[in-house]
Design a protein around this motif. Structure first.
Motif, PDB file in Angstrom:
ATOM      1  N   LEU A  58       0.951  -1.259  -0.165  1.00 20.04           N
ATOM      2  CA  LEU A  58      -0.087  -0.154  -0.007  1.00 20.04           C
ATOM      3  C   LEU A  58       1.019   1.167  -0.119  1.00 20.04           C
ATOM      4  O   LEU A  58       0.308   2.208  -0.759  1.00 20.04           O
ATOM      5  CB  LEU A  58      -0.965  -0.078   1.427  1.00 20.04           C
ATOM      6  CG  LEU A  58      -1.992   1.183   1.260  1.00 20.04           C
ATOM      7  CD1 LEU A  58      -2.683   1.280   0.172  1.00 20.04           C
ATOM      8  CD2 LEU A  58      -2.514   1.171   2.601  1.00 20.04           C
ATOM      9  N   GLY A  59       2.003   1.171   0.759  1.00 22.41           N
ATOM     10  CA  GLY A  59       2.827   2.450   0.724  1.00 22.41           C
ATOM     11  C   GLY A  59       3.394   2.765  -0.562  1.00 22.41           C
ATOM     12  O   GLY A  59       3.239   3.903  -0.942  1.00 22.41           O
ATOM     13  N   SER A  60       3.887   1.637  -1.487  1.00 23.39           N
ATOM     14  CA  SER A  60       4.212   1.843  -2.866  1.00 23.39           C
ATOM     15  C   SER A  60       3.219   2.597  -3.666  1.00 23.39           C
ATOM     16  O   SER A  60       3.254   3.390  -4.456  1.00 23.39           O
ATOM     17  CB  SER A  60       4.777   0.767  -3.433  1.00 23.39           C
ATOM     18  OG  SER A  60       3.795  -0.260  -3.749  1.00 23.39           O
ATOM     19  N   ALA A  61       1.966   2.275  -3.293  1.00 21.70           N
ATOM     20  CA  ALA A  61       0.801   2.538  -4.109  1.00 21.70           C
ATOM     21  C   ALA A  61       0.486   4.077  -4.000  1.00 21.70           C
ATOM     22  O   ALA A  61       0.007   4.844  -4.506  1.00 21.70           O
ATOM     23  CB  ALA A  61      -0.541   1.703  -4.021  1.00 21.70           C
ATOM     24  N   LEU A  62       0.452   4.343  -2.543  1.00 20.46           N
ATOM     25  CA  LEU A  62       0.226   5.796  -2.206  1.00 20.46           C
ATOM     26  C   LEU A  62       1.496   6.741  -2.863  1.00 20.46           C
ATOM     27  O   LEU A  62       1.027   7.808  -3.252  1.00 20.46           O
ATOM     28  CB  LEU A  62       0.170   5.843  -0.710  1.00 20.46           C
ATOM     29  CG  LEU A  62      -0.896   5.095   0.058  1.00 20.46           C
ATOM     30  CD1 LEU A  62      -1.100   5.493   1.467  1.00 20.46           C
ATOM     31  CD2 LEU A  62      -2.196   5.440  -0.738  1.00 20.46           C
ATOM     32  N   SER A  63       2.652   6.199  -2.678  1.00 18.40           N
ATOM     33  CA  SER A  63       3.623   6.930  -3.346  1.00 18.40           C
ATOM     34  C   SER A  63       3.759   7.127  -4.751  1.00 18.40           C
ATOM     35  O   SER A  63       3.666   8.337  -5.330  1.00 18.40           O
ATOM     36  CB  SER A  63       4.749   6.183  -3.077  1.00 18.40           C
ATOM     37  OG  SER A  63       5.206   6.169  -1.715  1.00 18.40           O
ATOM     38  N   LEU A  64       2.901   6.081  -5.549  1.00 21.29           N
ATOM     39  CA  LEU A  64       3.001   6.215  -7.036  1.00 21.29           C
ATOM     40  C   LEU A  64       1.597   7.500  -7.328  1.00 21.29           C
ATOM     41  O   LEU A  64       1.818   8.228  -8.090  1.00 21.29           O
ATOM     42  CB  LEU A  64       2.417   4.840  -7.374  1.00 21.29           C
ATOM     43  CG  LEU A  64       2.419   4.859  -9.093  1.00 21.29           C
ATOM     44  CD1 LEU A  64       3.887   5.142  -9.731  1.00 21.29           C
ATOM     45  CD2 LEU A  64       2.047   3.468  -9.454  1.00 21.29           C
ATOM     46  N   LEU A  65       0.507   7.268  -6.320  1.00 19.63           N
ATOM     47  CA  LEU A  65      -0.427   8.107  -6.596  1.00 19.63           C
ATOM     48  C   LEU A  65       0.010   9.358  -6.510  1.00 19.63           C
ATOM     49  O   LEU A  65      -0.431  10.639  -7.273  1.00 19.63           O
ATOM     50  CB  LEU A  65      -1.346   7.754  -5.561  1.00 19.63           C
ATOM     51  CG  LEU A  65      -2.339   6.841  -5.872  1.00 19.63           C
ATOM     52  CD1 LEU A  65      -3.197   6.374  -4.765  1.00 19.63           C
ATOM     53  CD2 LEU A  65      -3.599   7.167  -7.136  1.00 19.63           C
ATOM     54  N   VAL A  66       0.954   9.929  -5.596  1.00 18.79           N
ATOM     55  CA  VAL A  66       1.312  11.303  -5.308  1.00 18.79           C
ATOM     56  C   VAL A  66       2.336  11.554  -6.303  1.00 18.79           C
ATOM     57  O   VAL A  66       2.305  12.760  -6.817  1.00 18.79           O
ATOM     58  CB  VAL A  66       1.850  11.386  -3.845  1.00 18.79           C
ATOM     59  CG1 VAL A  66       2.596  12.752  -3.808  1.00 18.79           C
ATOM     60  CG2 VAL A  66       1.193  10.952  -2.668  1.00 18.79           C
ATOM     61  N   GLN A  67       3.263  10.744  -6.766  1.00 15.97           N
ATOM     62  CA  GLN A  67       4.266  11.163  -7.594  1.00 15.97           C
ATOM     63  C   GLN A  67       3.858  11.061  -9.061  1.00 15.97           C
ATOM     64  O   GLN A  67       4.483  12.056  -9.725  1.00 15.97           O
ATOM     65  CB  GLN A  67       5.366  10.052  -7.775  1.00 15.97           C
ATOM     66  CG  GLN A  67       6.311   9.989  -6.349  1.00 15.97           C
ATOM     67  CD  GLN A  67       6.904   8.827  -6.031  1.00 15.97           C
ATOM     68  OE1 GLN A  67       7.228   7.731  -7.078  1.00 15.97           O
ATOM     69  NE2 GLN A  67       7.657   8.686  -4.819  1.00 15.97           N
ATOM     70  N   ALA A  68       2.973  10.417  -9.556  1.00 18.85           N
ATOM     71  CA  ALA A  68       2.425  10.356 -10.806  1.00 18.85           C
ATOM     72  C   ALA A  68       1.223  11.455 -11.121  1.00 18.85           C
ATOM     73  O   ALA A  68       1.038  11.875 -12.052  1.00 18.85           O
ATOM     74  CB  ALA A  68       1.849   8.827 -11.226  1.00 18.85           C
ATOM     75  N   GLU A  69       1.041  11.925  -9.844  1.00 20.46           N
ATOM     76  CA  GLU A  69      -0.190  12.908  -9.745  1.00 20.46           C
ATOM     77  C   GLU A  69      -1.463  12.580 -10.543  1.00 20.46           C
ATOM     78  O   GLU A  69      -1.913  13.297 -11.486  1.00 20.46           O
ATOM     79  CB  GLU A  69       0.451  14.309 -10.502  1.00 20.46           C
ATOM     80  CG  GLU A  69       1.433  14.969  -9.984  1.00 20.46           C
ATOM     81  CD  GLU A  69       1.939  16.496 -10.452  1.00 20.46           C
ATOM     82  OE1 GLU A  69       1.727  16.486 -11.615  1.00 20.46           O
ATOM     83  OE2 GLU A  69       2.400  17.207  -9.616  1.00 20.46           O
ATOM     84  N   VAL A  70      -1.817  11.401 -10.275  1.00 19.24           N
ATOM     85  CA  VAL A  70      -3.086  10.760 -10.875  1.00 19.24           C
ATOM     86  C   VAL A  70      -3.961  10.421  -9.573  1.00 19.24           C
ATOM     87  O   VAL A  70      -3.616  10.422  -8.330  1.00 19.24           O
ATOM     88  CB  VAL A  70      -2.823   9.478 -11.541  1.00 19.24           C
ATOM     89  CG1 VAL A  70      -1.998   9.981 -12.861  1.00 19.24           C
ATOM     90  CG2 VAL A  70      -1.794   8.598 -10.678  1.00 19.24           C
ATOM     91  N   SER A  71      -5.146  10.439  -9.684  1.00 16.56           N
ATOM     92  CA  SER A  71      -6.256   9.906  -8.789  1.00 16.56           C
ATOM     93  C   SER A  71      -6.695   8.628  -8.517  1.00 16.56           C
ATOM     94  O   SER A  71      -7.128   8.191  -7.645  1.00 16.56           O
ATOM     95  CB  SER A  71      -7.411  10.778  -9.103  1.00 16.56           C
ATOM     96  OG  SER A  71      -8.250  10.106 -10.335  1.00 16.56           O
ATOM     97  N   ALA A  72      -6.030   7.659  -9.589  1.00 10.54           N
ATOM     98  CA  ALA A  72      -6.415   6.233  -9.532  1.00 10.54           C
ATOM     99  C   ALA A  72      -5.403   5.486 -10.226  1.00 10.54           C
ATOM    100  O   ALA A  72      -4.764   6.099 -11.488  1.00 10.54           O
ATOM    101  CB  ALA A  72      -7.675   5.921  -9.858  1.00 10.54           C
ATOM    102  N   ILE A  73      -5.137   4.109  -9.788  1.00 10.02           N
ATOM    103  CA  ILE A  73      -4.144   3.156 -10.680  1.00 10.02           C
ATOM    104  C   ILE A  73      -4.878   1.912 -10.939  1.00 10.02           C
ATOM    105  O   ILE A  73      -5.534   1.371  -9.992  1.00 10.02           O
ATOM    106  CB  ILE A  73      -2.949   3.147  -9.955  1.00 10.02           C
ATOM    107  CG1 ILE A  73      -2.080   4.642  -9.622  1.00 10.02           C
ATOM    108  CG2 ILE A  73      -1.851   2.323 -10.677  1.00 10.02           C
ATOM    109  CD1 ILE A  73      -0.919   4.519  -8.806  1.00 10.02           C
ATOM    110  N   PRO A  74      -4.897   1.416 -12.266  1.00 11.63           N
ATOM    111  CA  PRO A  74      -5.577   0.105 -12.254  1.00 11.63           C
ATOM    112  C   PRO A  74      -4.609  -0.793 -11.629  1.00 11.63           C
ATOM    113  O   PRO A  74      -3.319  -0.866 -11.675  1.00 11.63           O
ATOM    114  CB  PRO A  74      -5.379   0.081 -13.866  1.00 11.63           C
ATOM    115  CG  PRO A  74      -5.435   1.444 -14.549  1.00 11.63           C
ATOM    116  CD  PRO A  74      -4.740   2.207 -13.419  1.00 11.63           C
ATOM    117  N   VAL A  75      -5.362  -2.026 -11.068  1.00  8.06           N
ATOM    118  CA  VAL A  75      -4.582  -3.059 -10.461  1.00  8.06           C
ATOM    119  C   VAL A  75      -4.664  -4.042 -11.637  1.00  8.06           C
ATOM    120  O   VAL A  75      -5.965  -4.341 -11.985  1.00  8.06           O
ATOM    121  CB  VAL A  75      -5.279  -3.334  -9.243  1.00  8.06           C
ATOM    122  CG1 VAL A  75      -4.330  -4.472  -8.463  1.00  8.06           C
ATOM    123  CG2 VAL A  75      -5.272  -2.280  -8.254  1.00  8.06           C
ATOM    124  N   VAL A  76      -3.661  -4.823 -11.997  1.00 10.90           N
ATOM    125  CA  VAL A  76      -3.591  -5.833 -13.228  1.00 10.90           C
ATOM    126  C   VAL A  76      -2.873  -7.135 -12.501  1.00 10.90           C
ATOM    127  O   VAL A  76      -2.143  -7.061 -11.638  1.00 10.90           O
ATOM    128  CB  VAL A  76      -3.008  -5.363 -14.280  1.00 10.90           C
ATOM    129  CG1 VAL A  76      -3.761  -3.937 -14.870  1.00 10.90           C
ATOM    130  CG2 VAL A  76      -1.436  -4.768 -13.905  1.00 10.90           C
TER     131      VAL A  76
END
Length: 482
Positions: free
Chosen positions: A358-376
């Motif tokens: 979850l930590g990496s997911a939250l970091s990616l949301l902040v760094q990529a400046e996106v509101s959501a990320i698909p889980v595949v």
């Protein structure tokens, strides 16, 4: 996702004694009830087709066909139809689609056995060189943008106000922990902030704030402890956030980001521009009858979804006046796409695996400046989606105080959020809203105008392999020519 086993085994009567080919038939043009009939059912049986998960306008079924030439048609809501994008002929029964199923050592002549596979259909529609894709002229584009601009410039934020409802605001002196629980319990992603001392609204508390707070708690040497979270006010957090963001005034003192707001009589184009330019999900609609703007009244939270709904409502019966609505989304510069082999992308599409922390997911949301990320999964097929607003699920049973961000997986975090009530971001019981690359812009806009839907994941039909993502902001940037 597919039809029943009985439907999958349908075919000619001699199918069991011959080599048969499972063939997927697709009707991607919507409808309430869709059936398939053809020479392989002797035209006496209607095979029910099932809507594709996440794409309710796409129907499909798999039938076992014997080698040879077959004809078929679709029965859509009581009317016989054929697919103009597939081979067809004129016969005694009118226009019928055709397909040739060949043995491995046979060479097809004119018809491809895979032409009915929904995946290949999507690729055919996605190839700009295909004659089936309508060309968008610069005149059509500019005319469509002009008409939308005129509409939004003559409509006001007042029209976005619902007939009834409530808007929740939070006091800046409220502890952050309590605010966290309020958003979770109310099923809302954000709330305006009220400062009694100043007598005005001063900001908005949203998912990004909680993401940064949880990351701060998990950072070694953090000045914020879990105990302090019990008494740490929203105002104190906002001041600390200004320090983190290094937002200082001329005297070196930190200042909070000014509140982005609109009035009820601001036109919708200006409202949309404020949302896009400030990269926010919504803006408060605030009204004050006094010139000094004292005693402000919070009327609504205006979002791009509400504005898009206004566009759909206005052009619903005159969609021909907007030629760009007929364009497949794959043929216009819209959204973020997975680059094909040999292509480069200035903004790569971020994805997550379910076992990622979850930590990496939250970091990616902040760094990529996106509101959501698909889980595949390992095949890049869509499983779920993790968005910023999902962070409020950690308020359940004080989960945020019992976990470490690097120890909890994205899958576990999503499981925790399944019990959230009411679930924000759900529509028709589904978290992931999908579309195909062949879907028209008009169809995509209609789906995005639904409450709680902020993005559509573009998938390959059948495999659900992620091909891209289209957000509300992507659509408005395209419609407004930004």
């Amino acid at each position: 996702m597919f039809g029943s086993t009985l439907a999958n085994n349908r075919g000619n009567s001699a199918a069991s004694a011959q080599l048969v080919t499972p063939t997927r038939f697709v009707w991607p043009y919507g409808g309430r009830r869709v059936f398939l009939s053809g020479s392989f059912t002797r035209w006496t049986e209607h095979v029910p087709m099932s809507p594709l998960e996440g794409c309710p306008s796409v129907f499909q079924v798999i039938c076992n066909l014997t080698p040879g030439y077959h004809q078929y048609k679709f029965y859509v809501d009581g009317e016989w139809r054929h697919d103009e994008h597939q081979p067809f002929v004129n016969g005694n029964g009118g226009v019928m689609n055709t397909i040739l199923i060949t043995l491995p050592d046979m060479v097809p002549t004119g018809f491809s056995p895979s032409s009915m596979d929904v995946d290949d259909f999507s690729h055919q529609m996605a190839d700009p060189s295909q004659d089936s894709i309508p060309r968008m002229s610069a005149v059509d584009l500019e005319m469509s943008r002009h008409r939308i601009s005129v509409l939004l410039s003559t409509r006001t934020a007042y029209e976005l106000l619902p007939e009834s409802g409530k808007v929740i605001a939070l006091d800046v002196n409220l502890p952050v922990k309590q605010a966290f629980h309020i958003l979770y319990e109310q099923g809302i992603p954000l709330a305006p902030l009220w400062d009694f001392g100043k007598g005005q609204f001063v900001g908005v508390l949203g998912p990004l704030d909680f993401i940064l707070i949880l990351r701060e708690l998990g950072t070694h040497g953090s000045n914020l402890t879990e105990e302090e979270l019990e008494t740490h006010t929203i105002a104190a957090w906002k001041e600390g956030k200004a320090h983190i963001s290094r937002q200082y005034d001329g005297t070196g003192r930190p200042y909070p980001r000014p509140l982005v707001q609109v009035g009820p009589y601001d036109n919708l184009k200006d409202v949309a521009m404020k949302i896009l330019q400030n990269k926010v999900a919504a803006v408060p609609v605030i009204y004050s009858s006094l010139q000094d703007e004292s005693y402000p009244q919070l009327l609504h939270l205006a979002s791009l979804s509400g504005i898009l709904k206004c566009i759909c409502r206005y052009f619903r019966h005159s969609s021909s006046s907007l030629p760009i609505l007929q364009q497949p989304v794959c043929s216009i510069p819209l959204g973020t796409w997975v680059p094909r082999i040999g292509e480069s992308s200035s903004k790569p599409l971020a994805t997550l695996r379910p076992h990622a922390s979850l930590g990496s997911a939250l970091s990616l949301l902040v760094q990529a400046e996106v509101s959501a990320i698909p889980v595949v999964d390992d095949n890049d097929s869509l499983i779920d989606i993790y968005s910023r607003s999902d962070i409020t699920a950690l308020a359940k049973d004080k989960a945020y105080a019992q976990i470490h961000l690097d120890d909890m997986t994205v899958h576990q975090a999503l499981q925790l959020g399944q019990d959230a009530s009411p679930p924000y971001g759900m529509f028709n019981g589904q978290r992931c809203q999908m579309c195909l690359r062949s879907d028209s812009l008009g169809k995509v806009i209609e789906r995005l105008a639904n409450p709680g839907v902020r993005r559509l994941v573009i998938v390959e039909a059948g495999s659900k392999r992620v091909e891209g993502i289209i957000s509300l902001s992507d659509v408005f940037k395209f419609l407004l020519g930004l």
